[in-house]
Design an enzyme around this catalytic site. Sequence first.
Site, PDB file in Angstrom:
ATOM      1  N   GLU B 210      73.935  78.040  75.321  1.00  0.00           N
ATOM      2  CA  GLU B 210      74.798  77.323  74.403  1.00  0.00           C
ATOM      3  C   GLU B 210      76.128  77.084  75.096  1.00  0.00           C
ATOM      4  O   GLU B 210      76.342  77.544  76.228  1.00  0.00           O
ATOM      5  CB  GLU B 210      74.969  78.112  73.084  1.00  0.00           C
ATOM      6  N   HIS B 248      79.494  82.160  67.235  1.00  0.00           N
ATOM      7  CA  HIS B 248      79.513  83.190  68.269  1.00  0.00           C
ATOM      8  C   HIS B 248      80.882  83.226  68.927  1.00  0.00           C
ATOM      9  O   HIS B 248      81.453  82.186  69.241  1.00  0.00           O
ATOM     10  CB  HIS B 248      78.465  82.890  69.350  1.00  0.00           C
TER      11      HIS B 248
END
Lengths: 289, 289, 382, 382
Positions: B210, B248
């Site tokens: 990511e 995150h």
Amino acid sequence: MSVFVDASTRLVVQGITGRDGAFHARQMVAYGTRVVAGVTPGKGGQEFDGAVPVFDTVVEAIAATGANTSVIYVPARFAADAVFEAAEAGIRCIVCITEGIPVLEMTRVYAYVKEHGARLIGPNCPGLITPGAAKVGIIPGQICSPGPVGVVSRSGTLTYEVVYQLTRAGIGQSTCVGIGGDPIVGTSFIDCLAAFQEDPATTAVVMIGEIGGTDEQQAAKFVATRMSKPVVGFVAGRTAPPGRRMGHAGAIISGSEGTAVEKIAAFEDAGIGVMQRPADVVPLLEARL
Amino acid sequence: MSVFVDASTRLVVQGITGRDGAFHARQMVAYGTRVVAGVTPGKGGQEFDGAVPVFDTVVEAIAATGANTSVIYVPARFAADAVFEAAEAGIRCIVCITEGIPVLEMTRVYAYVKEHGARLIGPNCPGLITPGAAKVGIIPGQICSPGPVGVVSRSGTLTYEVVYQLTRAGIGQSTCVGIGGDPIVGTSFIDCLAAFQEDPATTAVVMIGEIGGTDEQQAAKFVATRMSKPVVGFVAGRTAPPGRRMGHAGAIISGSEGTAVEKIAAFEDAGIGVMQRPADVVPLLEARL
Amino acid sequence: MNLHEYQARALLSRAGIPVPPSEVASTPSEAKRAAERLGASRLVVKAQVHAGGRGKAGGVKLAESPEHAAQVAAQILGMTINGLTVRRVLISPAAEIESEAYAGVIVDRVSRSPVLMVSPAGGVDIEEVAATTPEKIFRIRVDVRFGLLSHQALGLALKLFDDVEIARSAADILRKLYRAFLDAGASLAEINPLVRTPRGEVVALDAKIVVDDNELERRPEIAALRDPAAEEPSEVEAREANLTYIKLDGEVGCVVNGAGLAMATMDLVKYYGGEPANFLDIGGSSSPEKVIGALRIITADPHVKAILFNIFGGITRCDDVANGIVAATRQFRVERPIVIRLTGTNEDKALEILSGVGMRALTDMDAAVRQAVALSRAGTGA
Amino acid sequence: MNLHEYQARALLSRAGIPVPPSEVASTPSEAKRAAERLGASRLVVKAQVHAGGRGKAGGVKLAESPEHAAQVAAQILGMTINGLTVRRVLISPAAEIESEAYAGVIVDRVSRSPVLMVSPAGGVDIEEVAATTPEKIFRIRVDVRFGLLSHQALGLALKLFDDVEIARSAADILRKLYRAFLDAGASLAEINPLVRTPRGEVVALDAKIVVDDNELERRPEIAALRDPAAEEPSEVEAREANLTYIKLDGEVGCVVNGAGLAMATMDLVKYYGGEPANFLDIGGSSSPEKVIGALRIITADPHVKAILFNIFGGITRCDDVANGIVAATRQFRVERPIVIRLTGTNEDKALEILSGVGMRALTDMDAAVRQAVALSRAGTGA
């Protein structure tokens, strides 16, 4: 042969432009030590006494001169950092003369030096000398002479006294190491004893301890179990009162621990020849050499 | 075969009496993982579900049960200490599920774990599963099936999505590892890729990255230079705005660094099959298996 | 969490770093009085918003008098920079500058350590320096076990200043910057520019600190620096509802469990020709309340034309989500089509709950995204 | 440097450790007022001197009322314990004690690390516990690179208290004790007893902190805690003259360069049947001023019957010492025989200087010590 320093020593003097650093750098050069560099931040590019190049950092000094050993004469509040710098730069043997480094600071310094695989001698020590080869620190060169006796001591002038007795009696020294009078020092008695045991040029060892801690007791065990060479020893501070710091930060009887009596008993148990007074070193050694 | 956990895993659950710890301990036991101990300070001597002994400390748990792996479900403010404790006690593989550990705390934790020679997976991760052998963490066991594909991911549910696609297509997994979504994690993509490359049971790898950081870029270089097994990859966050933490803690484009575009380019350069969408995993893998 | 410049300056100043005096004003008259108190003949007035490029956007101006300061403050206050309204200005005497350097600390993900960076090319975007003249950036990794060592700080400072006395001042600032970075629980702390004055002083003219959100719980005094007025109101509301929400400009509202899946969902919306209206992660162990909160926030966004749920049940129970959706539609009018994708834990129960109120759900992510995109383009269809 | 109990309590309290309220008084009436303010029905009055065994020496007493506190304070103030006069008392409410434990941090020379020790056998001399029941002492080495870790503190605390909540309180105290130890630059910090009250609280009833003298330069706030009134006046004077001097009870005053040689000299005095009057190290790079200062302090000691110089010149120049001796004898009357041993750097010059004023010097340490001992026994000979 010898331990820790010898003719292959290439020395960088940290704090070379300070009063003490400059004085002792000259003494070391005069003795024949290969003083290859000095370090003083901000004075990089100068030459000390027209002969020794000065650098801003130890890294630069090593890169330019191949220095492998350093000796530190900077004031106490900068001394721990000087050790960090030397270790980080890759110096293998760091000799810290400076007195007054806080012991908690030393716990960090010791961990750092160990991780970097370097040897630290001191702090608060007179350094070491391999007579006729290299002098790193402040031990007066003229009282020493080359020979077979290794000397290791927590003290400065008391070491000189003992070495002086040896030299006058015609007994030379392989290396004399002052490990320092602080509670935490980089190199212990045992480290030196092990090195002397390995050193073919050393045939006997003089160990000069004092009150405080248990380094002498552990050293005695090492002598008893791991050494074949004869050892004679002295412990200063039989008359020292408990709980008082006797000049050296490490020379203190804490509660009942670290007395001269227990150290002398440990020496006797280990078969170490115990000197009642400094002058005893000569007859005791002569009986063993 | 598999990586990091298998049938030899003897698991201690740190925080076993907490809500999450208890829930997942049961799930792991139900999956067949050998949960040999739990740890909750003050609850030593109890039994969890009448079957798993609970200890006050990890040291005691290891001594009594031979635990070699731990999984941590304690709240964020205790989680770093739980890792310290596990590493100090000698656990070899520490899986930290907890989210919310400060990144500066993690710099110290990482250094500690490394010195102790342990492997840390996470934090802020779903753990890992070797289908049919051991599940350590929170990955739902029912979506996995044993097989030849290694899966490594910074995500939780996105991993489930991909694994689900694989399982539905009849493609099983050797091990699925969620490495965690924090800026600092104990085990990187490269660590997992290297392990999969060595693992004879793994024939291909799926890597799910990511935005944020450069772990994927370094992993791509590793794939290009050190891996012989085929790798397919996905990068989440093509539509993420710069400078925002996308759930995150580690999923953030800092300045121009860490974009999906640069990661995908790195994947392409390395010959990694790039998934445009999660469902692409099946055709891309099938073309390579 | 980003701190305002004035907050970062205060933290650096408290750490013992020389920072020129300054005051904060939220009205032109406050600005005038602040300028009078500062008593300088030339002043800088700077917009306090969480945005880079304030200078280029007209958010930094010089003033020659207190009255002038009030005038430029009036121009800057209320201005919009990067979508954020300026509510405060910082007023400071204009510094005499001999040279501008950069000093910053970040957490480096690769080495898993703080990294201290300096550059003699300060006063400009450090990323630009890194891209164009990387040789002008010097960095060291700090071993957190030992901290920033004095000789390391001095070694870097000597890259900035030849004069050893000035370098010592800079090294002292670097050590304090590192200390402030640790004390604030920061992920970034920088001084740009770090200025050398004609008198040989080294001072911090601008400061930026980004705090790790994970540090806020144990640092209430830092958490108290949060300025909700400087944030998107819907994001403040989401945070209070324990949701991770980031507003974007598209038409497809997304409700997802898990950050990675949420990003992947947004990406898939884009892949199928739509535009995501937001990032929204309802988290792992979701409750119906979270779903209600999520729907409330998304429906408040007038740009949203369709709402997409993408739930992969693991710890998240699909029935919880279904119950939340049903409850929300009872509490308020959603008025936008909802496409629901559910799979995993308690999927069957969820489908039952939804069909009980006449809603359907898909199990395939691609199918759901395609449908939501189509609905968002069709406007308010159903 | 030893801190007084009241100073150590204040440092621990500032570190967040629960310490019962207390006040310090230096007169009985102050003690009465302090007791009134504390408002407890039973009080403890404790002598504040740098000496162990205060209780056995009668320096700790209970009082049942403010008037009674004044009475016992009157008994304790002015008392001499271990040669030190009590000038202050600490007054504190008598604590309810369910159990007494011990907690301390020292710097361990062998492991070169701080070591945290606890024992459930508190309230007594920990050395005695170590000697008689070593199994009741638990210790861990603290890795200074990582600090005291929470689980380590809790692990030790669980050795003291079975109840996990009480153990958590104790672990918190251990962490704060370690923090206070570091912050004070201590070589020892201990709480003895660490008390558990019937209500399940854990509090520090007595505290001892010894600060590393080498830390004082960088910790002026700790250095300011030094209480010269609690020290031997001649030692205070010596410290101000940059000499390391420790007063003893013998007759041979010793002036030596170097700590090890100074101890060896004292030992040799004893070996030859004398008693050293002091330890005195004039240090490495001695100046004539230091020698003058040393002679001034030693001659002020009425017990001294003979003065012995033992100088091994290395960095110390023998001529400096000789000049100092000559200058001192001109400035004040020494009135005691001086035996001088000099060897090493500039020995010849020194002998010349001394013979110029009719003084002689020896080069052998044993000879000099024997002579000084003989003179000390002969009384005021010459």
